[in-house]
Motif scaffolding. Structure first.
Motif, PDB file in Angstrom:
ATOM      1  N   ALA A 118      -9.859 -30.306  55.659  1.00 41.88           N
ATOM      2  CA  ALA A 118      -8.998 -29.905  54.551  1.00 41.88           C
ATOM      3  C   ALA A 118      -9.840 -29.504  53.342  1.00 41.88           C
ATOM      4  O   ALA A 118     -10.921 -30.056  53.112  1.00 41.88           O
ATOM      5  CB  ALA A 118      -8.060 -31.052  54.173  1.00 41.88           C
ATOM      6  N   GLU A 119      -9.328 -28.544  52.602  1.00 36.20           N
ATOM      7  CA  GLU A 119      -9.992 -28.158  51.360  1.00 36.20           C
ATOM      8  C   GLU A 119      -9.781 -29.236  50.309  1.00 36.20           C
ATOM      9  O   GLU A 119      -8.724 -29.881  50.281  1.00 36.20           O
ATOM     10  CB  GLU A 119      -9.396 -26.851  50.821  1.00 36.20           C
ATOM     11  CG  GLU A 119      -9.819 -25.614  51.547  1.00 36.20           C
ATOM     12  CD  GLU A 119      -9.293 -24.350  50.858  1.00 36.20           C
ATOM     13  OE1 GLU A 119      -9.574 -23.270  51.389  1.00 36.20           O
ATOM     14  OE2 GLU A 119      -8.630 -24.452  49.810  1.00 36.20           O
ATOM     15  N   PRO A 120     -10.759 -29.400  49.410  1.00 32.58           N
ATOM     16  CA  PRO A 120     -10.519 -30.325  48.297  1.00 32.58           C
ATOM     17  C   PRO A 120      -9.459 -29.750  47.368  1.00 32.58           C
ATOM     18  O   PRO A 120      -9.308 -28.529  47.256  1.00 32.58           O
ATOM     19  CB  PRO A 120     -11.891 -30.389  47.596  1.00 32.58           C
ATOM     20  CG  PRO A 120     -12.560 -29.105  47.966  1.00 32.58           C
ATOM     21  CD  PRO A 120     -12.069 -28.739  49.342  1.00 32.58           C
ATOM     22  N   TYR A 121      -8.718 -30.647  46.728  1.00 32.12           N
ATOM     23  CA  TYR A 121      -7.710 -30.227  45.752  1.00 32.12           C
ATOM     24  C   TYR A 121      -6.757 -29.179  46.326  1.00 32.12           C
ATOM     25  O   TYR A 121      -6.409 -28.201  45.666  1.00 32.12           O
ATOM     26  CB  TYR A 121      -8.381 -29.686  44.472  1.00 32.12           C
ATOM     27  CG  TYR A 121      -9.165 -30.744  43.739  1.00 32.12           C
ATOM     28  CD1 TYR A 121     -10.521 -30.936  43.980  1.00 32.12           C
ATOM     29  CD2 TYR A 121      -8.535 -31.582  42.808  1.00 32.12           C
ATOM     30  CE1 TYR A 121     -11.232 -31.934  43.331  1.00 32.12           C
ATOM     31  CE2 TYR A 121      -9.250 -32.583  42.148  1.00 32.12           C
ATOM     32  CZ  TYR A 121     -10.588 -32.752  42.421  1.00 32.12           C
ATOM     33  OH  TYR A 121     -11.292 -33.740  41.781  1.00 32.12           O
ATOM     34  N   ASN A 122      -6.315 -29.407  47.573  1.00 30.14           N
ATOM     35  CA  ASN A 122      -5.448 -28.430  48.225  1.00 30.14           C
ATOM     36  C   ASN A 122      -3.967 -28.726  48.017  1.00 30.14           C
ATOM     37  O   ASN A 122      -3.118 -28.079  48.602  1.00 30.14           O
ATOM     38  CB  ASN A 122      -5.748 -28.359  49.723  1.00 30.14           C
ATOM     39  CG  ASN A 122      -5.445 -29.673  50.433  1.00 30.14           C
ATOM     40  OD1 ASN A 122      -5.159 -30.687  49.796  1.00 30.14           O
ATOM     41  ND2 ASN A 122      -5.516 -29.673  51.760  1.00 30.14           N
TER      42      ASN A 122
END
Lengths: 193, 190
Positions: A118-122
């Protein structure tokens, strides 16, 4: 009784319709730019991004901790932004620049993914002391677009932040409270010296 | 019938009002151990921030009190009343009481005007107590709904501070943030 056509179509109304139709036709005759593509050379785009600290992104999207953006340009084709708070890197993202021709550049924003892919701050991540309101990607894209299009950052285009913890802490910062990324769970931290 | 309905409604309303500022839970811990742990407990950090009020902890009989002060003046206090239910079982009733000094400008009045904030303070402290007595980390998911409600109630002012450049509140907010960065630059390098 139906009024005559020309009595309905008054001159101002006809003018307005012609203008509207004209603008529609002219819009059709010019292809709209693909998202992420900007009317700039790679060199110009690189010049605008490579030493930019994304101040508007920080102003509109930061939470309660103080953050510092450090840009790094690479060989005229990529810009990496690393974000620090209290000396600790909290997030990074980058823009890859691809020349489509002499006057058009495609910019691709990338976030390193975590172990879960997962991307950070998604928008679904949880942080004790978040740096940015989530989701971050549209806000970064808007900041880059604003810089390359030579206009102010538009918070409406970036969309509303959805992280309540961030909003609460941002509210604290706006009212004189200080948060640190290394605050321990269950503590109020140390007073500002 | 109508009168009975009114009485029932009044009772329910009274209960609902009091639950805004108090709550109780039972824990599998000896009352003496519970008191010891609570005396050493920290505060729900994210609500108050790094430069929030200072807290003075007191034990008075069956109560543990955390008194929030700024500049030596009390803002509010949490009062946890412990009741022994049996061996290794303790009930903790929690109240939040705002200072009444200052009349309509008192913290008590301000908390009453913002029930969502008051509820968040109680919910957060209740989770802190639970985490302490159950010897586990603070669980943010336990306060998510209270946090969302409090945020929604205050979201319009936060949004306007971002979107409406001309307002005084936005200007103060910007100045506060800028001052924080200046002080950081002048003080410890972070």
């Amino acid at each position: 009784m139906i009024p005559a056509f020309d009595s309905i179509m008054s001159r101002p109304l006809v003018t307005a319709i012609i203008v509207i139709c004209g603008s529609i036709l002219s819009g059709c005759s010019e292809s709209k730019p693909e998202p992420g593509v900007y009317k700039l050379s790679v060199a110009e785009a690189y010049g605008r991004l490579s030493d930019n600290t994304l101040e508007e992104l920080v102003l509109f999207r930061q939470c309660g901790i103080l953050i510092h953006v450090k840009p790094e340009g690479r060989q005229g084709q990529q810009v990496i932004w690393r974000v620090y708070s209290s000396g600790k890197k909290v997030v990074e993202f980058s823009a890859a620049l691809t020349a489509l021709d002499d006057q058009n550049t495609k910019v691709t924003i990338t976030f390193p993914t975590g172990p879960d892919g997962a991307e950070p701050y998604n928008g679904s991540q949880s942080y004790n002391r978040p740096a940015f309101n989530q989701p971050l990607r549209p806000a970064v894209e808007e900041q880059v677009a604003a810089l390359l299009e030579g206009r102010p950052y538009d918070a409406k285009k970036a969309g509303r932040g959805q992280d309540n913890v961030c909003s609460i802490q941002r509210g604290g910062l706006e009212n004189g409270l200080v948060f640190r990324v290394d605050d321990k769970l269950g503590t109020v931290g140390s007073p500002r010296k | 019938m109508f009168r009975i309905t009114l009485i029932i409604f009044a009772v329910v309303s009274a209960i609902a009002y009091t639950t805004i500022s108090s709550s109780d839970s039972d824990y599998a811990v000896d009352i003496r151990e519970a008191r010891r742990l609570l005396m050493a407990s920290e505060m729900p950090h994210f609500v108050f921030g790094s430069q929030g009020p200072t807290f003075e902890v007191r034990a008075e009989g069956a109560q543990v009190q955390w008194i929030a002060k700024r500049g030596g003046v009390e803002f509010f206090r949490y009062i946890a009343t412990l009741t022994e239910l049996g061996a290794d079982k303790t009930r903790v009733e929690l109240e939040l009481k705002g200072s009444k000094s200052g009349g309509s400008a008192s913290v008590a009045s301000k908390l009453a005007e913002k029930p969502s904030i008051q509820n968040l303070y109680v919910v957060a402290m209740r989770e802190q107590i639970a985490a302490t007595l159950e010897r586990r980390p603070f669980d943010m998911t336990q306060i998510a709904s209270a946090l969302a409600i409090a945020s929604a109630g205050n979201m319009s002012s936060m949004r306007s501070s971002l979107d409406e450049a001309a307002t005084a509140s936005e200007q103060r907010a910007k100045e506060s943030i800028q001052r924080a960065y200046r002080e950081e630059a002048q003080g410890n390098r972070r």
